[in-house]
Design a protein around this motif. Sequence first.
Motif, mmCIF file in Angstrom:
data_model
loop_
_atom_site.group_PDB
_atom_site.id
_atom_site.type_symbol
_atom_site.label_atom_id
_atom_site.label_comp_id
_atom_site.label_asym_id
_atom_site.label_seq_id
_atom_site.Cartn_x
_atom_site.Cartn_y
_atom_site.Cartn_z
ATOM 1 N N VAL A 29 0.675 -0.874 0.043
ATOM 2 C CA VAL A 29 0.170 0.230 0.269
ATOM 3 C C VAL A 29 0.969 1.370 -0.134
ATOM 4 N N PHE A 30 0.472 2.279 -0.945
ATOM 5 C CA PHE A 30 1.102 3.392 -0.918
ATOM 6 C C PHE A 30 0.139 4.768 -0.648
ATOM 7 N N THR A 31 0.800 6.228 0.203
ATOM 8 C CA THR A 31 0.239 6.567 -0.073
ATOM 9 C C THR A 31 0.349 7.962 -0.272
ATOM 10 N N SER A 32 -0.543 9.019 -0.353
ATOM 11 C CA SER A 32 0.447 10.326 -0.556
ATOM 12 C C SER A 32 -1.171 11.143 -0.472
ATOM 13 N N ARG A 33 -1.056 12.334 -0.364
ATOM 14 C CA ARG A 33 -1.973 13.992 0.130
ATOM 15 C C ARG A 33 -1.705 14.326 -1.156
ATOM 16 N N LEU A 34 -3.002 14.909 -1.892
ATOM 17 C CA LEU A 34 -3.155 16.035 -2.778
ATOM 18 C C LEU A 34 -3.759 17.296 -2.375
ATOM 19 N N SER A 35 -3.557 18.367 -2.721
ATOM 20 C CA SER A 35 -4.622 19.084 -2.814
ATOM 21 C C SER A 35 -3.931 21.005 -2.877
ATOM 22 N N LEU A 36 -4.674 21.583 -3.471
ATOM 23 C CA LEU A 36 -4.561 22.466 -4.310
ATOM 24 C C LEU A 36 -2.554 23.299 -4.026
ATOM 25 N N LYS A 37 -2.713 23.758 -2.633
ATOM 26 C CA LYS A 37 -1.886 24.085 -2.142
ATOM 27 C C LYS A 37 -0.617 23.332 -2.115
ATOM 28 N N SER A 38 -0.489 22.106 -2.239
ATOM 29 C CA SER A 38 1.275 21.530 -2.239
ATOM 30 C C SER A 38 1.481 21.329 -4.239
ATOM 31 N N HIS A 39 -0.304 21.240 -4.760
ATOM 32 C CA HIS A 39 -0.341 20.997 -6.623
ATOM 33 C C HIS A 39 -0.974 21.756 -7.640
ATOM 34 N N PRO A 40 -0.869 23.072 -7.652
ATOM 35 C CA PRO A 40 -1.397 23.981 -7.910
ATOM 36 C C PRO A 40 -1.952 23.585 -9.341
ATOM 37 N N TRP A 41 -0.924 22.665 -10.117
ATOM 38 C CA TRP A 41 -1.451 22.233 -11.115
ATOM 39 C C TRP A 41 -3.212 21.852 -11.842
ATOM 40 N N LEU A 42 -3.421 21.289 -9.959
ATOM 41 C CA LEU A 42 -4.735 20.707 -11.258
ATOM 42 C C LEU A 42 -5.784 20.878 -10.708
ATOM 43 N N ALA A 43 -5.736 23.056 -10.101
ATOM 44 C CA ALA A 43 -6.409 23.371 -10.802
ATOM 45 C C ALA A 43 -7.292 23.753 -12.377
ATOM 46 N N ASP A 44 -6.208 23.673 -12.775
ATOM 47 C CA ASP A 44 -6.358 23.054 -14.391
ATOM 48 C C ASP A 44 -7.413 22.756 -15.035
ATOM 49 N N HIS A 45 -7.630 22.073 -14.072
ATOM 50 C CA HIS A 45 -8.538 20.215 -14.420
ATOM 51 C C HIS A 45 -9.756 20.411 -13.538
ATOM 52 N N ALA A 46 -10.695 21.723 -13.538
ATOM 53 C CA ALA A 46 -11.693 21.547 -13.392
ATOM 54 C C ALA A 46 -12.781 21.264 -14.568
ATOM 55 N N ILE A 47 -13.892 20.606 -13.266
ATOM 56 C CA ILE A 47 -15.301 20.042 -14.921
ATOM 57 C C ILE A 47 -15.901 21.209 -13.829
ATOM 58 N N GLY A 48 -17.477 22.253 -14.509
ATOM 59 C CA GLY A 48 -18.332 22.621 -13.696
ATOM 60 C C GLY A 48 -17.892 22.880 -11.806
ATOM 61 N N GLY A 49 -16.079 24.008 -12.551
ATOM 62 C CA GLY A 49 -16.227 24.839 -11.282
ATOM 63 C C GLY A 49 -16.134 23.180 -10.053
#
Length: 110
Positions: A5-25
């Motif tokens: 089992v591998f674990t991680s954490r995603l957030s807009l603060k740590s991975h701001p590029w994710l905000a570029d992939h929004a659908i309907g906000g």
Amino acid sequence: SDGLVFTSRLSLKSHPWLADHAIGGVVILPGTGLVELAVRAGDEAGCGVLEELVIEAPLVVPQQGGVRVQVAVGAPNESGSRTVEVYSQREEASDDAETWTRHATGTLSA
């Protein structure tokens, strides 16, 4: 077992590029991100080829806070292939199994 089992954490603060992939906000981890998580876990397990990945649910990244991610790699079967599953849970959720969402399942091979 011989699973991993591998674990991680995603957030807009740590991975701001994710905000570029929004659908309907709503920010969603792109399907290629799920593929990358599965392949990276497979590399660590000695099975770096992703034979199949079925996306079951979008992985939503909240506007505030983050999301916990787990990639589970099953034990090798008789041919050496392994299953892979990608799960997430909102950071503020309780840690019981019912709050985890499965986003993708697949098969890894050497």
